[in-house]
Design an enzyme around this catalytic site. Structure first.
Site, mmCIF file in Angstrom:
data_model
loop_
_atom_site.group_PDB
_atom_site.id
_atom_site.type_symbol
_atom_site.label_atom_id
_atom_site.label_comp_id
_atom_site.label_asym_id
_atom_site.label_seq_id
_atom_site.Cartn_x
_atom_site.Cartn_y
_atom_site.Cartn_z
ATOM 1 N N GLY A 109 -2.089 -2.783 39.924
ATOM 2 C CA GLY A 109 -2.213 -1.361 39.617
ATOM 3 C C GLY A 109 -1.812 -0.430 40.737
ATOM 4 O O GLY A 109 -1.654 0.765 40.524
ATOM 5 N N CYS A 153 3.600 0.522 6.458
ATOM 6 C CA CYS A 153 5.054 0.585 6.652
ATOM 7 C C CYS A 153 5.757 0.531 5.287
ATOM 8 O O CYS A 153 5.463 -0.331 4.459
ATOM 9 C CB CYS A 153 5.518 -0.558 7.540
ATOM 10 S SG CYS A 153 7.315 -0.693 7.666
ATOM 11 N N CYS A 163 7.955 -3.090 5.400
ATOM 12 C CA CYS A 163 7.331 -4.418 5.432
ATOM 13 C C CYS A 163 5.876 -4.389 4.958
ATOM 14 O O CYS A 163 5.267 -5.433 4.790
ATOM 15 C CB CYS A 163 7.414 -5.024 6.835
ATOM 16 S SG CYS A 163 6.256 -4.320 8.020
ATOM 17 N N CYS A 220 7.628 0.842 10.577
ATOM 18 C CA CYS A 220 7.242 0.258 11.864
ATOM 19 C C CYS A 220 8.171 0.760 12.964
ATOM 20 O O CYS A 220 9.387 0.819 12.791
ATOM 21 C CB CYS A 220 7.364 -1.264 11.829
ATOM 22 S SG CYS A 220 6.192 -2.090 10.768
ATOM 23 N N CYS A 222 9.008 -5.671 12.206
ATOM 24 C CA CYS A 222 9.210 -5.248 10.826
ATOM 25 C C CYS A 222 10.247 -6.152 10.144
ATOM 26 O O CYS A 222 10.049 -6.623 9.030
ATOM 27 C CB CYS A 222 9.680 -3.795 10.810
ATOM 28 S SG CYS A 222 9.685 -3.035 9.186
#
Lengths: 199, 291
Positions: free
Chosen positions: B40, B249, B252, B274, B280
């Site tokens: 980090g 979606c 899909c 998506c 997708c």
């Protein structure tokens, strides 16, 4: 002015670009998974007491911007010539000037003096290559920390007890600290500063 | 260049491998190792000029160039999609300068370079996710001075961000930040996850894949090792939550993925699909056997 002649400088990587890339990925994987042993596929054939893995890591990371400090047992012409010829890195006499240091397992008991970074720039710290004869066979210790899924049992033979005591105390300095890679002929194991070792 | 419509590009040996010179790669590699060792923390590095403008992924490209090898398989996504300008051009760039296989399948990739999304398909151990980061400093909008933010990180003094989130709760009744949502890595450093939707934040937590973040203009590299805690900031009475929606979606039918809103005609009709085209596409292919 005297001319310093190079002796036997050993052989570096066959293919410096791709061999150093593969070595780097092995080191990166070792840092990402502390305590897990990694294999280096391509190691150079250095002169003197440098082992294959530590020589490969030096060729991968050392250069004119990353000075190297050598423990007395490594500070001999063959090693100095190998590093200077193949990497161009300066060999420094003082620990506090080192970006990378090469030590043996018996030197590991006393690691004071290397740069550990500052609170604002903890990255300005040394990376230590500690050559060990093997990476198994001693009583394992339990490591925890970033990169470790829960805990991992790690055995590093030959390293003095004081090393583990100092390391436990140094963990209090986080984010400052030293990052260590244990190296054998062709295997490596990383011990970055964030790892905690159970007593 | 051949006239083929896909992005297969021939290797051009006129450049040094992966475009960057070897010394630059060593410098970036040293920075990446320190970044992984201090999860980090933003490691400064000597960012180079790349053959595309800042904002198009120069940081991510430099990270990828420093790690990529001929054994790798590279996937590049922009907002989840493999077929957007940024993704296509970066994938072609590496096929040309690094002789590397490319793919659009998340599961087949060893390196995934991404702008603003984390793939829906779970990443596995050994994969590396490279983020393109515009502003690496999470505190920058609250404190413009680098000297100050660096000191705040040194002291782990992140109260200013908690105050900012509290003001959001006071004004909107909830934490309104929806992307670039700040996280705490391994309980120590506050980190910007790059402008991914906060929907993706939970995927960063204890991910088996290595995450490396590259900021080209700001010249910073930071990282999250595998299995490392990545906690989105919140309050006990306002816990972190991801968005939920009732739609699915249109292609899909997934109700679990992050959706993009598409305007499909001049009348303003809209469709939700998506954002992750590989996810997708593979779901669509599974339900509709190839004819």
């Amino acid at each position: 002015m005297s001319v310093a002649l190079l002796g036997d400088v050993g052989t570096g990587f066959d293919d410096p670009t791709h061999d150093s890339q593969r070595t780097f990925r092995a080191v990166l994987n070792a840092f990402a998974h502390p305590g897990r042993i990694g294999d280096l596929e391509r190691t150079p054939n250095p002169a003197g007491p440098l082992c294959g893995a530590s020589a490969a890591i030096l060729l991968t990371l050392a250069d004119g911007d990353a000075p190297v400090w050598l423990a007395p047992s490594f500070d001999q012409p063959a090693v100095r010539d190998f590093i200077r010829f193949h990497t161009g890195a300066e060999i420094v006499a003082r620990r506090e000037d080192a970006a990378i240091a090469v030590l043996s397992e018996t030197d590991a008991g006393y690691l004071a003096g290397f740069p550990i970074g500052t609170d604002t720039y903890p990255d300005r710290s040394a990376t230590l290559l500690i050559q060990v004869p093997s990476l198994d066979g001693s009583a394992p210790r339990t490591w925890r920390g970033p990169g470790i899924d829960g805990r991992i049992e790690v055995s590093v033979p030959g390293v003095p007890e004081s090393f583990w005591d100092n390391r436990r105390a140094d963990r209090e300095s986080f984010p400052c600290g030293l990052d260590i890679v244990f190296a054998t002929a062709s295997r490596i194991l990383a011990f970055p500063r964030g790892v905690a070792v159970d007593s | 260049m051949s006239g083929s419509s896909n992005d297969q590009s021939t290797f051009d040996g006129g450049y040094n491998y992966a475009y960057l010179d070897e010394q630059t790669k060593r410098m970036i590699r040293r920075a990446i190792l320190k970044a992984v060792a201090i999860p980090g923390y933003q490691v400064p590095f000597g960012g180079r000029e790349m053959p595309l403008p800042y904002g198009w992924g120069t940081g991510g490209i430099q990270v990828t160039a420093a790690i990529v090898g001929r054994d790798d398989t590279l996937k590049v996504i922009d907002q989840g999609a493999d077929d957007t300008t940024n993704a296509v051009s970066i994938r072609r760039f590496f096929a040309r300068v690094a002789d590397v296989a490319t793919t659009t399948r998340t599961a087949d990739a060893t390196i995934v370079q991404t702008r603003h999304r984390v793939p829906e398909t779970s990443l596995r151990e050994g994969q590396i996710l490279v983020f393109q980061v515009p502003i690496p400093e999470p505190l920058r909008t609250l404190e413009p001075r680098e000297v100050e933010t660096r000191t705040l990180h040194a002291l782990a003094e992140y109260g200013v961000m908690q105050v900012s989130l509290y003001e959001s709760v006071a004004r909107h009744g909830r934490i309104a930040k929806s992307y670039n949502y700040p996280v705490l890595v391994d309980g120590r450093y506050m980190m910007s996850p790059s402008p991914i939707p906060k929907f993706d934040n939970p995927k960063l937590d204890r991910s088996p894949a290595l995450q490396i973040y590259g900021a080209g203009r700001e010249k910073r590299i930071y990282a999250v090792p595998p299995y490392t805690s990545v906690k989105s900031l919140d309050f006990d009475d306002h816990p972190f939550e991801i968005e939920r929606w009732t739609g699915c979606c249109a292609l899909c039918g997934s109700s679990e993925s992050f959706l993009d809103e598409m305007i499909v005609d001049d009348a303003g009709s809209r469709l939700f699909v998506c954002s992750d085209t590989d996810y997708c596409g593979s779901r669509t292919a599974a339900t509709e056997p190839a004819s």
